[in-house]
Design a protein around this motif. Structure first.
Motif, PDB file in Angstrom:
ATOM      1  N   TRP A   1       0.824  -1.222   0.000  1.00  0.00           N
ATOM      2  CA  TRP A   1       0.000   0.000   0.000  1.00  0.00           C
ATOM      3  C   TRP A   1       0.862   1.278   0.000  1.00  0.00           C
ATOM      4  O   TRP A   1       0.339   2.383  -0.042  1.00  0.00           O
ATOM      5  CB  TRP A   1      -0.897   0.027   1.246  1.00  0.00           C
TER       6      TRP A   1
ATOM      7  N   SER B   1       2.459   3.391  -1.807  1.00  0.00           N
ATOM      8  CA  SER B   1       2.746   4.138  -3.032  1.00  0.00           C
ATOM      9  C   SER B   1       2.694   5.639  -2.746  1.00  0.00           C
ATOM     10  O   SER B   1       1.639   6.257  -2.815  1.00  0.00           O
ATOM     11  CB  SER B   1       1.771   3.747  -4.153  1.00  0.00           C
TER      12      SER B   1
ATOM     13  N   TYR C   1       8.434   0.475  -5.471  1.00  0.00           N
ATOM     14  CA  TYR C   1       7.436  -0.557  -5.753  1.00  0.00           C
ATOM     15  C   TYR C   1       8.107  -1.918  -5.902  1.00  0.00           C
ATOM     16  O   TYR C   1       7.688  -2.909  -5.279  1.00  0.00           O
ATOM     17  CB  TYR C   1       6.720  -0.156  -7.046  1.00  0.00           C
TER      18      TYR C   1
ATOM     19  N   GLN D   1      -1.981  -1.932  -3.887  1.00  0.00           N
ATOM     20  CA  GLN D   1      -2.603  -0.639  -4.150  1.00  0.00           C
ATOM     21  C   GLN D   1      -1.654   0.114  -5.082  1.00  0.00           C
ATOM     22  O   GLN D   1      -0.886   0.974  -4.677  1.00  0.00           O
ATOM     23  CB  GLN D   1      -2.829   0.115  -2.845  1.00  0.00           C
ATOM     24  N   THR D   2      -1.739  -0.224  -6.358  1.00  0.00           N
ATOM     25  CA  THR D   2      -0.744   0.195  -7.328  1.00  0.00           C
ATOM     26  C   THR D   2      -0.984   1.609  -7.838  1.00  0.00           C
ATOM     27  O   THR D   2      -2.120   2.007  -8.095  1.00  0.00           O
ATOM     28  CB  THR D   2      -0.744  -0.788  -8.522  1.00  0.00           C
TER      29      THR D   2
ATOM     30  N   LYS E   1      -0.916   5.811  -8.725  1.00  0.00           N
ATOM     31  CA  LYS E   1      -1.549   7.009  -8.159  1.00  0.00           C
ATOM     32  C   LYS E   1      -2.670   7.469  -9.078  1.00  0.00           C
ATOM     33  O   LYS E   1      -2.595   7.325 -10.298  1.00  0.00           O
ATOM     34  CB  LYS E   1      -0.527   8.146  -8.015  1.00  0.00           C
TER      35      LYS E   1
ATOM     36  N   ASN F   1       1.207   4.610 -14.829  1.00  0.00           N
ATOM     37  CA  ASN F   1       0.575   3.480 -14.140  1.00  0.00           C
ATOM     38  C   ASN F   1       0.794   2.171 -14.891  1.00  0.00           C
ATOM     39  O   ASN F   1       1.016   1.118 -14.275  1.00  0.00           O
ATOM     40  CB  ASN F   1      -0.917   3.750 -13.956  1.00  0.00           C
TER      41      ASN F   1
ATOM     42  N   HIS G   1      -4.165  -6.155  -8.400  1.00  0.00           N
ATOM     43  CA  HIS G   1      -4.179  -4.718  -8.160  1.00  0.00           C
ATOM     44  C   HIS G   1      -5.547  -4.293  -7.633  1.00  0.00           C
ATOM     45  O   HIS G   1      -6.583  -4.606  -8.213  1.00  0.00           O
ATOM     46  CB  HIS G   1      -3.818  -3.986  -9.453  1.00  0.00           C
TER      47      HIS G   1
ATOM     48  N   LYS H   1      -5.369   5.552  -5.828  1.00  0.00           N
ATOM     49  CA  LYS H   1      -4.465   4.696  -6.593  1.00  0.00           C
ATOM     50  C   LYS H   1      -4.916   4.648  -8.053  1.00  0.00           C
ATOM     51  O   LYS H   1      -5.859   5.328  -8.461  1.00  0.00           O
ATOM     52  CB  LYS H   1      -4.417   3.297  -5.987  1.00  0.00           C
ATOM     53  N   CYS H   2      -4.266   3.822  -8.856  1.00  0.00           N
ATOM     54  CA  CYS H   2      -4.543   3.859 -10.296  1.00  0.00           C
ATOM     55  C   CYS H   2      -5.955   3.391 -10.636  1.00  0.00           C
ATOM     56  O   CYS H   2      -6.543   3.876 -11.598  1.00  0.00           O
ATOM     57  CB  CYS H   2      -3.506   3.044 -11.053  1.00  0.00           C
TER      58      CYS H   2
END
Length: 270
Positions: free
Chosen positions: A61, A63, A75, A93-94, A96, A104, A124, A130-131
């Motif tokens: 998480w 990021s 990452y 939680q990939t 932003k 991303n 993901h 997140k993304c």
């Protein structure tokens, strides 16, 4: 189909061995959590899980970095640390919400490479900030990458879209078709977590979430593929709390065990 249930380590304030004993006694199959980098501390956690017969879902998480090169390096460092523990899978939680598509997608590609190298599934999470923060945004990434698999925490989308997603059926359909793991928290149009899913005033919202999860479970039952579920109601401030005292309105543990028992009963014949 096999469904396994995981307790979130998030919010735990007990000694880890005591927590694991409670997790096992409640009927969970494992724990979802992040891991420290310090070797001895990490091994103690893994030994404790093994001693209680509990599996691990690794959780990422962290990021934070705005610079994509720094972000990607961090990452990879976190993912390799989780891979080393050989978890059932890694839930990320990939990215932003403010990264462009290319940045991303660079992270998705990195995760896919590490997953292929290690044999550990890396998925993901649909999470605010997140993304995959919104249903329509997630749909774009899923359409662009047929191999992308997700952890569905649809409570976040209820909050982001300020609705129960009735006007986003194609986006929800796409997400359900790619879901390998569920976070069974119940959100609502004004927030990512109801105060108590057992309360009658949340019946409509709870039933909406159950309907989405039912479709995921049915898909895995048809395909004969495993499904994992983490009952991820969180502590305060996710859990609404009393003013001044900051005391949570209900027990996070009790709510999560309640959700596990509801879903175990609901899917026992699948």
């Amino acid at each position: 189909m096999t469904i396994r249930f995981y307790a979130p380590e998030w919010g735990n304030t007990l000694p880890f061995d005591t927590f694991c004993s409670n997790v096992k006694a409640a009927g969970y199959d494992g724990v979802e959590m992040a891991l420290p980098f310090e070797t001895a501390e990490k091994q103690t956690i893994l030994d404790t899980l093994a001693g209680h017969g509990l599996q691990l879902i690794g959780q990422y998480w962290q990021s934070f970095e705005k610079n994509i090169d720094e972000h990607a390096a961090s990452y990879e460092k976190y993912l390799r640390n989780l891979i080393d523990a050989r978890p059932v899978l890694i839930n990320c939680q990939t990215g932003k919400d403010y990264f462009d598509t290319a940045r991303n997608q660079r992270l998705f590609a990195l995760a896919a490479r590490l997953s292929a190298e290690s044999g550990i599934p890396i998925i993901h999470e649909t999470h605010r900030g997140k993304c995959l923060f919104a249903a329509h945004v997630a749909m774009g990434y899923l359409q662009a990458d047929p191999g992308l698999r997700i952890a569905l925490d649809i409570s976040h989308w209820c909050s982001v879209h300020e609705s129960l997603l009735a006007d986003l059926p194609e986006e929800v359909d796409m997400a359900i078709s790619r879901t390998d793991h569920i976070h069974s928290r119940v959100g609502h149009p004004e927030g990512p977590q109801v105060n108590d899913p057992r309360a009658p005033e949340w019946e409509e919202v709870l039933n909406a979430h159950l309907g989405w999860w039912d479709r995921v479970a049915a898909l895995h039952a048809r395909n004969g593929t495993p499904l994992t579920i983490t009952t991820e109601f969180g502590p305060a401030p996710y859990m609404p709390a009393m003013p001044y005292t900051c005391m949570p309105l209900v027990s996070q543990w009790d709510v999560n065990v309640h959700m596990m028992n509801i879903l175990k009963a609901r899917y026992k014949d699948m």
